[in-house]
Scaffold this motif. Sequence first.
Motif, mmCIF file in Angstrom:
data_model
loop_
_atom_site.group_PDB
_atom_site.id
_atom_site.type_symbol
_atom_site.label_atom_id
_atom_site.label_comp_id
_atom_site.label_asym_id
_atom_site.label_seq_id
_atom_site.Cartn_x
_atom_site.Cartn_y
_atom_site.Cartn_z
ATOM 1 N N SER A 37 0.807 -1.224 0.000
ATOM 2 C CA SER A 37 0.000 0.000 0.000
ATOM 3 C C SER A 37 0.840 1.275 0.000
ATOM 4 O O SER A 37 0.324 2.354 -0.261
ATOM 5 C CB SER A 37 -0.946 0.006 1.207
ATOM 6 O OG SER A 37 -0.212 -0.133 2.412
ATOM 7 N N ASP A 38 2.135 1.166 0.331
ATOM 8 C CA ASP A 38 2.970 2.356 0.217
ATOM 9 C C ASP A 38 4.252 2.019 -0.522
ATOM 10 O O ASP A 38 4.546 0.849 -0.797
ATOM 11 C CB ASP A 38 3.256 2.990 1.579
ATOM 12 C CG ASP A 38 4.145 2.130 2.456
ATOM 13 O OD1 ASP A 38 5.166 1.621 1.963
ATOM 14 O OD2 ASP A 38 3.818 1.960 3.643
ATOM 15 N N ASP A 39 5.023 3.038 -0.834
ATOM 16 C CA ASP A 39 6.177 2.865 -1.721
ATOM 17 C C ASP A 39 7.497 2.663 -0.993
ATOM 18 O O ASP A 39 8.560 2.662 -1.628
ATOM 19 C CB ASP A 39 6.296 4.092 -2.639
ATOM 20 C CG ASP A 39 5.161 4.162 -3.644
ATOM 21 O OD1 ASP A 39 4.927 3.159 -4.336
ATOM 22 O OD2 ASP A 39 4.505 5.218 -3.721
ATOM 23 N N ALA A 40 7.441 2.494 0.326
ATOM 24 C CA ALA A 40 8.684 2.436 1.101
ATOM 25 C C ALA A 40 9.611 1.328 0.613
ATOM 26 O O ALA A 40 10.830 1.463 0.664
ATOM 27 C CB ALA A 40 8.362 2.249 2.578
ATOM 28 N N ASN A 41 9.042 0.212 0.150
ATOM 29 C CA ASN A 41 9.858 -0.933 -0.254
ATOM 30 C C ASN A 41 9.937 -1.101 -1.762
ATOM 31 O O ASN A 41 10.354 -2.164 -2.244
ATOM 32 C CB ASN A 41 9.292 -2.203 0.375
ATOM 33 C CG ASN A 41 9.318 -2.163 1.876
ATOM 34 O OD1 ASN A 41 10.285 -1.678 2.468
ATOM 35 N ND2 ASN A 41 8.265 -2.644 2.511
ATOM 36 N N ASN A 42 9.521 -0.088 -2.499
ATOM 37 C CA ASN A 42 9.475 -0.175 -3.964
ATOM 38 C C ASN A 42 8.532 -1.272 -4.447
ATOM 39 O O ASN A 42 8.681 -1.787 -5.563
ATOM 40 C CB ASN A 42 10.874 -0.405 -4.553
ATOM 41 C CG ASN A 42 11.703 0.868 -4.572
ATOM 42 O OD1 ASN A 42 11.164 1.961 -4.692
ATOM 43 N ND2 ASN A 42 13.006 0.724 -4.423
ATOM 44 N N LEU A 43 7.593 -1.651 -3.615
ATOM 45 C CA LEU A 43 6.576 -2.636 -3.999
ATOM 46 C C LEU A 43 5.193 -2.000 -3.932
ATOM 47 O O LEU A 43 4.188 -2.699 -3.844
ATOM 48 C CB LEU A 43 6.623 -3.850 -3.066
ATOM 49 C CG LEU A 43 7.939 -4.607 -2.990
ATOM 50 C CD1 LEU A 43 7.834 -5.755 -1.984
ATOM 51 C CD2 LEU A 43 8.342 -5.147 -4.355
#
Length: 570
Positions: A411-417
């Motif tokens: 749901s968020d971009d912290a892990n590039n996923l």
Amino acid sequence: MRRISVLSAALALVAAGAAACSSSAGHSSSGTAGSAAFDPKTCQGGTLEVLNQDSISKLDPARIYTSGGGNIPSLLFRTLTTRNRQPGQDGAKPAPDLATDLGTPSDNAQTWTYHLKNDIYFEDGTPITSADVKYGIERSFAPELPGGAPYLRDWLVNASNYQGPYKDPDGIAAIETPDPKTIIFHLRKPEGDFPLLATATQFAPVPKAKDTGVDYDKHPISSGPYMVASYDKGKTLDLVRNPHWSAASDPLRYACPDKIDVTSGLDPAVINQRIATGTGQDANAVTTDTTIGPDQLAQLNSNPSLAKRVARGEFPATTYLAFNTKVKPFDDIRVREAISYAINRTTAVNAAGGTAVAGASTTFLPPQKALGYQPYDYFPAGATGDPAKAKDLLAQAGYPNGLTITLFHQSDDANNLGPKEATAVQDALKAAGITVKLNPVDDNSYQDVTGKPATEPGVSLQYWGADWPSGAPFLIPIFDGREIINSGGNFNMAQLNDPAVNAEIDAINAITDPAQAQARWGALDAKLGQQALTVPLFYEKDVYLFGKNVKDAVPDGWRGQYDLARVSVK
């Protein structure tokens, strides 16, 4: 691995660890700040500040899960072997630590024998013995101390159901300590990578008399160059010198600063800004879990002073699309091939932050020699994809008018996923007539959903990094059919269970010559790539800042980041 996969537990301690690796064939780790003139004999003094975003949640070596013993953990704990702590490919090798060498294999690599060095002590001056190493390993089996690397449970003879020394004080029979300086491991199958696994913190000695069970986490007994002065869980950790550590028996750790203070829970933008500005104590600052931010990245070309304070490395990790071949339409290889052709790796890399921090991948193994990397591209889509070829394959598969699929992502971009990467995939596949519906899942639940075969979607964004620089921990969890876990925590997303692949894995595991094993792992990766079980998107590049006063910030060849055991602040 800073993010998910098998190292996720470790990453809780990345502040204290940072699993990583680096360097590759054609890709180099580099550091600056006067490393060429650096003299470890005159580097002692000062206080190193470590500014991190991830909380320090574990200090018990039984519960820590990092690659190569981690960054901060290896300041506290010595293990039978350790990473070689050198730049480039030399740093992707194991080296003796408490042990005199990398171990002697026998019985077709099913038995490994180690002898301990002299002049090795705990922080209270007690000599370290083989029984202490064995006890430390046995603690890692205790259900009261979850979270460590799981390999020994599978590798040791008749150890899978061992419940740890608190419930079963007789210990593990497969680990023998015939004298205080000798420890012997009996494995149920050949394991040529045993010296690499022996870098894990589970191989750190623990004195039985000082074991406080679940409270050991509050003040573990040091065997390394530093010991705990104070620890506020999740917030701060202050380390001071262990007076009984001997540099003579530990030449790879320079132990330069007198003190090391770790602060956690910081915003990544704040970390990079503080290190870049370098005011006051921040001139002595580094980070073990925050790569360079976009603001500082944009400054590098116009700010030569800042550009000199950048360390570049590569942790062996791949971000990819994972197919569940048990779910239609992904059970049809032509559909998987069509998506492989349709993907636009330029937009995928840009979504991850650009070419400075990500490199386009067509192989599952990252481009690093230690893993056995062999280049291949079975679905040549160029830099921006081949939608025409993808449409042809879809027509052959019975989808002449395209199809609609659902992509699961975080749901968020912290892990590039997260949404950025998912949208890049969505846009690329649209050109090939594939409508992609996005299904975001909360980061904390993502692995629970995608890692359980009963709930695993047809396609999802995934990431994998190596526990150590070898093809084994990279390919086995993803493609060995015997590693499929139906209850959850599964990483073999394709649910591939090919007897020929499993047999080849067993054959490579028996090889103790790294060069021979690397060639076989690379060949296996190339063979698996033909089945389009994944779509590799990009591999990881790591760019870290370090403070104005920091020297020898040279990324090692194992984790792709500088080693706190070797940097100085003088």
